[in-house]
Design an enzyme around this catalytic site. Structure first.
Site: not given
Ligand code: GLN
Ligand code: ZN
Length: 757
Positions: A16, A432-433, A667, A696
């Protein structure tokens, strides 16, 4: 014996708090409504604990984002750039947590870091030479009063002074010791205030005491508490430790005038020995952390009673407690409607752990506990074999030799072959994906799960998203593309669902950071791969473009670290079982024409033991080989990437290089540049993509900002080894900020290329 817990999950049984906070961020509800939801969760948690028979109930374990950030606000360790926004208190707080971009200004969030060896993240307090720590906030007092009004006299929980000072980042020339007097004064005042309010206990969390401590650290800890605990107060102070044992400062802890000491008897390898060998002060209460706050298996009452009985010979007053805050386990089994009773009887989430504490209390009060129903039922659970083993998997792993764990040819030769094959520009750009998991993606997955959407329709929906994602990346001009990970809810849960041996839950959410929760799957038995898991999506994505399409997998160490692990076989054994399954997937991707495969080890660093002496034997000696086993079978021209979510690996830099990937992304945008120096100093061999911006936060980085980041990186990393990418996957972001951010990233990489030629 009384019972206590160190803290309760604050997200709410059905998340929640997450949903209310996100509505607040989107401007859909006001602060008052968010506060109402928060208040309801707190009240519910208090009443649940009271009705479960917990004797010493905590308060102030609640947080809108993170407890360390709360403590920074409590102590006025808030950087001016947030205060200067001139926002209301709650919004200033969220600006520090998430960054802020709007009418009042443009600031990045505070750095975020892994909380010890967990998958929880805390916000790193920033202290500069002008910071003066003082008691400023009122939240712990307000929440104590709120609970009192509800009829419960709680034990307020606050991050302790030593841990707070150790976790902070010092921006100027002053160090922790220089702020010790201020901190001590603020904490004294805090205790005075609770004394006044009539609190019986205050809990000061000091997990940093379980790390390796230098003489200087011990000195800091002792001098802080000599001051904080000076004078006479009625309120009792508990020094609560967790995530390990306090071997370096047990003597000091015993000597200082604490009224209670909390020890972790689950993860603390030496906790029991410390008490039994050295004894325990007569005038203190031992809070014995015997119920595991990090895993979901039922407590083994026979074993726990044995521990408690031994402790009883040394300590006069024992409170039965959890090993750490229950923040790290899901809330309640009550909402798991799909798990069978056969499975559920082996599990205890936070709410059920309250029941276990109560059982244990009862058993310690019974002459012959073995005769009770509780004991008998529990003994039966732990006696039988939970599930059948998979002998084929076990044999394969047992037969592995060193040569199975080494990829040939060696790195340098592969690098040459790959440069020729891919002919990428300098500073190749990639992501990153994952791409934003927009509302339509979540809705489609939900509809598929509930049966409203057929498998065929769901699959064509995912294909449509992939096609859009590929087209978008081509338009943006990225060099190495991804399929976007639309088929995945989560990078670990998805694989858990595809692998045999896993059990997945429905509502077992655990907070990862802020409003982000994860649902770790449970390793129930031996792991094996029944069928390909990602090949069809990657192959489809590759069919849409001439650019290289990265296959996207999660590595064995991360899958293990983000699952609830078994307690009946070793972590090493589980890691290799998972590695075997991922290796099969890697080879299938390669056979399907995927030329670049990324195996994420986002969580490799976070389970590095807190004490250096445990690093190799307990962890790296199997974790790194397990990763190598995943890719040791591919051809030289196949490029293996890996990704890590942080860059705190200075101390294990050789081990990271030893993973023998061809490229690693990580990072770097939120932390300083030390990692770049370390890479340089160690002649890091693997090609690297230090994240050039922070995903983030919803903030859009400008092209100049990214160009400046690349410029800095160039000073440390040879141009031919440098990749340009965001610092993590984009799934939590919106499309609005993602597209301009990536355009700026590509623009900045092009600028950097132009400058070199
Ligand atoms: N390949 C994942 C993504 O891009 C990596 C995520 C992560 O490192 N937490 O979401
Ligand atoms: Zn990551």
């Amino acid at each position: 014996m009384n019972t206590a817990i160190i803290g309760y999950p604050r997200i709410g049984d059905l998340r929640e708090l997450k949903f209310a906070s996100e509505k607040y961020f989107r401007g859909e509800i006001d602060a008052e409504e968010l506060e109402r939801t928060a208040g309801q969760i707190r009240l519910y948690n208090l009443q649940l604990q009271a009705s479960s028979g917990i004797d010493l109930i905590p308060s102030n374990d609640f947080s809108y984002y993170d407890g360390v950030l709360d403590t920074a606000f409590l102590l006025d360790a808030v950087p001016d750039r947030y205060k200067q926004l001139g926002l209301p208190e709650l919004d200033t707080y969220f600006a520090a947590a998430r960054g802020y971009q709007g009418g009042s200004g443009d600031v990045k969030a505070l750095a975020m870091k892994k909380w010890y060896n967990t998958n929880y993240h805390y916000m790193v307090p920033e202290i500069d030479d002008s910071t003066v720590l003082k008691l400023k906030g009122t939240k712990p007092f307000d929440l104590f009063a709120e609970a009192l009004e509800a009829g419960i006299k709680t034990r307020p929980v606050i991050i302790g002074a030593y841990t707070f000072l150790k976790l902070a980042r010092y921006k100027g020339s002053k160090t922790a010791a220089d702020h010790a007097d201020e901190a001590a004064a603020a904490y004294s005042q805090l205790l005075d205030k609770f004394d006044e309010l009539g609190a019986e206990w205050v809990q000061l969390d000091e997990p940093s005491l379980v790390k390796d401590m230098t003489a200087e650290d011990i000195q800091l800890f002792v001098s802080l508490y000599e001051k904080i605990l000076a004078g006479s107060r009625k309120v009792k102070v508990l020094a609560q430790t967790y995530f390990g044992d306090v071997r370096d400062c047990y003597a000091e802890l015993c000597k200082l005038p604490f009224d209670g000491i909390g020890l972790d008897l689950v993860e603390g390898k030496l906790s029991r020995e410390l008490v039994c060998r050295n004894g325990f002060p007569k005038d203190k209460v031992l809070f014995a952390g015997v119920v595991n706050g990090k895993n979901i298996w039922r407590n083994n009452y026979a074993k726990t009673l044995e521990i408690l009985n031994e402790l009883k010979t040394k300590a006069d007053d024992i409170v039965i407690s959890t090993s750490c805050s229950l923040l790290h386990v899901p809330c309640t089994l009550a909402n798991e409607s799909k798990l069978s009773d056969e499975v559920k009887q082996h599990f205890a989430y936070a709410a059920e752990k309250l029941g276990e504490l109560n059982d244990l209390k009862k058993l310690t009060e019974t002459d012959i506990p073995e005769n009770t129903e509780e004991y008998k039922h529990n003994a039966k659970l732990h006696s039988g074999v939970r599930s059948g083993a998979n002998p084929a998997v076990r044999e394969k792993i047992a037969a592995l030799t060193d040569s199975d764990l080494v990829r040939l040819p060696a790195f340098a030769e592969r690098e040459k072959i790959q440069k020729e094959r891919f002919a990428l520009p300098l500073f190749p750009t990639t992501t990153i994906g994952s791409f934003p998991q927009t509302a339509d993606v979540k809705a489609a997955r939900k509809a598929f799960r509930t049966g409203e959407l057929s498998a065929a329709d769901y699959e064509s929906f995912v294909e449509k998203k992939i096609a859009e994602c590929v087209a978008l990346q081509e338009e943006i001009g990225l060099d190495v593309l991804v399929h976007g990970e639309y088929e995945r809810n989560d990078m670990v849960e998805y694989f858990g669902e595809c692998l045999d041996g896993y059990i997945f839950t429905e509502k077992a959410w655990v907070q990862s950071y802020g409003t982000r929760c994860v649902k770790p799957p449970v390793i129930w038995g031996d792991i094996s791969r029944a069928k390909p898991m990602t090949v069809r999506w990657s192959a489809y994505a590759q069919s849409l473009t001439d650019k290289p399409m990265k296959g996207m997998l999660t590595g064995p160490v991360t899958i293990l670290n983000w699952s609830f692990p078994r307690e009946d076989i070793s972590l090493k054994e589980s890691a290799f079982q998972i590695a075997q399954a991922i290796r099969e997937e890697v080879l299938d991707l390669e056979a399907a024409g995927i030329s670049i495969i990324q195996v994420d080890e986002a969580a490799l660093r976070e389970k590095l033991p807190l004490r250096r002496s445990d690093w190799r034997e307990d962890y790296l000696d199997w974790a790194i080989p397990a990763f190598r086993y995943v890719h040791s079978g591919v051809r030289p021209e196949t490029q293996i990437h890996t990704h890590m979510c942080y860059s705190e690996f200075a101390d294990i830099i050789k081990d990271i290089d030893d993973m023998d990937a061809d490229v690693i992304t990580f990072e770097a945008s939120r932390s300083d540049l030390t990692i770049l120096e370390v890479l340089k100093a160690n002649d890091f061999r693997t090609e690297v993509g230090p994240g050039v911006y922070d995903i983030h936060s919803p903030r859009v980085p400008s092209e100049d900002e990214i160009a400046a980041a690349i410029e800095k990186m160039k000073a440390y990393i040879p141009a031919e080894k440098l990749w340009v990418n965001p610092d993590c996957g984009l799934k939590t972001r919106g499309t609005e900020e993602t597209v301009p951010s990536l355009k700026n990233l590509v623009g900045a990489a092009r600028k950097a290329r132009a400058e070199l030629s």
